[in-house]
Scaffold this motif. Structure first.
Motif, mmCIF file in Angstrom:
data_model
loop_
_atom_site.group_PDB
_atom_site.id
_atom_site.type_symbol
_atom_site.label_atom_id
_atom_site.label_comp_id
_atom_site.label_asym_id
_atom_site.label_seq_id
_atom_site.Cartn_x
_atom_site.Cartn_y
_atom_site.Cartn_z
ATOM 1 N N ARG A 52 0.833 -1.218 0.000
ATOM 2 C CA ARG A 52 0.000 0.000 0.000
ATOM 3 C C ARG A 52 0.860 1.258 0.000
ATOM 4 N NH1 ARG A 52 -4.640 0.699 4.484
ATOM 5 N NH2 ARG A 52 -2.846 1.183 5.785
ATOM 6 N N TYR A 155 -3.395 14.948 6.250
ATOM 7 C CA TYR A 155 -4.537 14.383 6.960
ATOM 8 C C TYR A 155 -5.507 15.446 7.475
ATOM 9 C CZ TYR A 155 -4.732 9.350 7.066
ATOM 10 O OH TYR A 155 -4.963 8.038 6.720
ATOM 11 N N GLU A 184 -16.254 6.574 6.273
ATOM 12 C CA GLU A 184 -15.418 5.927 7.284
ATOM 13 C C GLU A 184 -15.243 6.893 8.448
ATOM 14 O OE1 GLU A 184 -11.393 5.299 5.795
ATOM 15 O OE2 GLU A 184 -11.525 7.095 4.559
ATOM 16 N N ILE A 211 -6.356 -2.261 5.857
ATOM 17 C CA ILE A 211 -5.788 -3.612 5.907
ATOM 18 C C ILE A 211 -6.476 -4.429 6.996
ATOM 19 C CG2 ILE A 211 -3.628 -4.840 6.455
ATOM 20 C CD1 ILE A 211 -2.314 -2.508 4.685
ATOM 21 N N THR A 212 -6.844 -3.770 8.080
ATOM 22 C CA THR A 212 -7.634 -4.457 9.115
ATOM 23 C C THR A 212 -9.015 -4.786 8.549
ATOM 24 O OG1 THR A 212 -6.547 -2.904 10.605
ATOM 25 C CG2 THR A 212 -8.181 -4.357 11.584
ATOM 26 N N THR A 248 -5.575 -0.282 12.230
ATOM 27 C CA THR A 248 -4.350 -0.884 12.767
ATOM 28 C C THR A 248 -4.162 -0.557 14.244
ATOM 29 O OG1 THR A 248 -3.273 -0.915 10.634
ATOM 30 C CG2 THR A 248 -1.828 -0.881 12.556
#
Ligand code: PXG
Length: 290
Positions: A52, A155, A184, A211-212, A248
């Motif tokens: 990623r 971010y 999200e 990924i989780t 994560t």
């Protein structure tokens, strides 16, 4: 021994681990990153995180000057040097040092930074009692402007949402797409359970492909749930049997209300608890050992 941080080929003590103020990562948020965890000397989903990182950098035309294999070795070396069993790993690639203009051509070399530290665990109460969410006014970045699939150093979109949640007395924000569908949270993906279905927003709506999230979808299939990616509205969340977040850092966190609408029984759900148990098991066996 003080914590050692890797920067461009050298290890520095935490207090000396510094980058230039002319680095475009600092000046413009021009760079990419990953947050990775290790459990008992196993780096969880390491390949997925490395892949990623390289995909994010490809998206912003930032060339990483080392191979994935070399990158993997640097992370492992940093973990070993710091003698960490359970760690939070922050892998950062910036555009590097340039001048006071946007032009990335002025940045000759990208910078690679690896921070490995002890993991800060969230309070036990969060997992036992569940989290209360609030939907915030700031929508998730639109895909056409800055694709949320790129895990960039910028971010601000998520930080604005976090500020709005905190100002309303909540710890976490539910972010919607510009069209008003569920996207999200600020650093976590969202799931609901309805009957025997496990449902999460589709990636094309403009979210990070967590990924989780993928690991939980795999577990869901294994324990016999119907797993779907779909378009979800707030009403779908309000009327869900169960709801939880994945990431994560937080792993799996039950959600018990959204804007004061109680979800299910108002307590962490049975299937969520089962997924949490199975996820814990997975972290003990799935990973790259160091
Ligand atoms: N959505 C967003 C926007 C994220 O930043 C996730 C979902 C979950 O993805 P993974 O691959 O981790 O399952 C993230 C990742 C933190 C922290 O310290 C978390 C993230 C980023 C930066 C810091 O909690 N989240």
């Amino acid at each position: 021994m003080s914590l050692k941080v890797y920067i461009d080929g050298k290890f520095y003590d935490k207090k000396d681990a510094k980058v230039s103020v002319f680095d475009h990562g600092f000046l413009y948020g021009d760079g990419v990153f990953e947050g990775i965890r290790s459990y008992s000397r196993l780096v969880f989903k390491f390949k997925e995180h490395i892949d990623r990182l390289y995909e994010s950098s490809h998206g912003i035309m930032l060339k990483i000057n080392i191979s994935k294999k070399e990158m993997t070795k640097i992370v492992i070396d940093t973990l070993k040097l710091n003698e960490l069993q359970d760690a939070y790993i922050r892998l950062i690639v910036t555009r590097g040092v340039g001048d006071l203009g946007l032009d990335p051509r002025k940045c000759k070399d990208s910078s690679i930074i690896v921070i490995t530290d002890k993991i800060q665990l969230y309070p036990e109460k969060l997992y036992r009692d569940g989290l209360k969410l609030i939907t915030v006014p700031t929508p998730r970045n639109i895909t056409e402007a800055l694709n949320p699939q790129i895990k960039s150093l910028n971010y601000l979109n998520n930080i604005l949402a976090k500020i709005e949640a905190i100002n309303s007395g909540y710890e976490e924000a539910l972010m919607l797409t510009a069209s008003g569908y569920v996207a999200e949270c600020t650093g976590d993906n969202i799931f609901i359970i309805k009957g025997d279905s496990l449902i999460t927003p589709s990636v094309y709506l403009g979210i990070l492909k967590g990924i989780t999230r993928s690991a939980v979808m795999d577990i869901g299939k294994k324990i016999g749930l119907k797993v779907n990616e779909d378009v979800l509205t707030r009403q779908n969340l309000f009327t869900a049997d169960e709801c939880f977040l994945t990431g994560t850092a937080a792993e799996i966190v039950p959600v018990v209300s959204i804007e004061k609408r109680i979800i299910g029984t108002g307590k962490p759900g049975k299937i969520t608890s089962n997924l949490m148990k199975e996820f814990k098991k997975l972290t003990k066996v799935d990973g790259v050992r160091y």
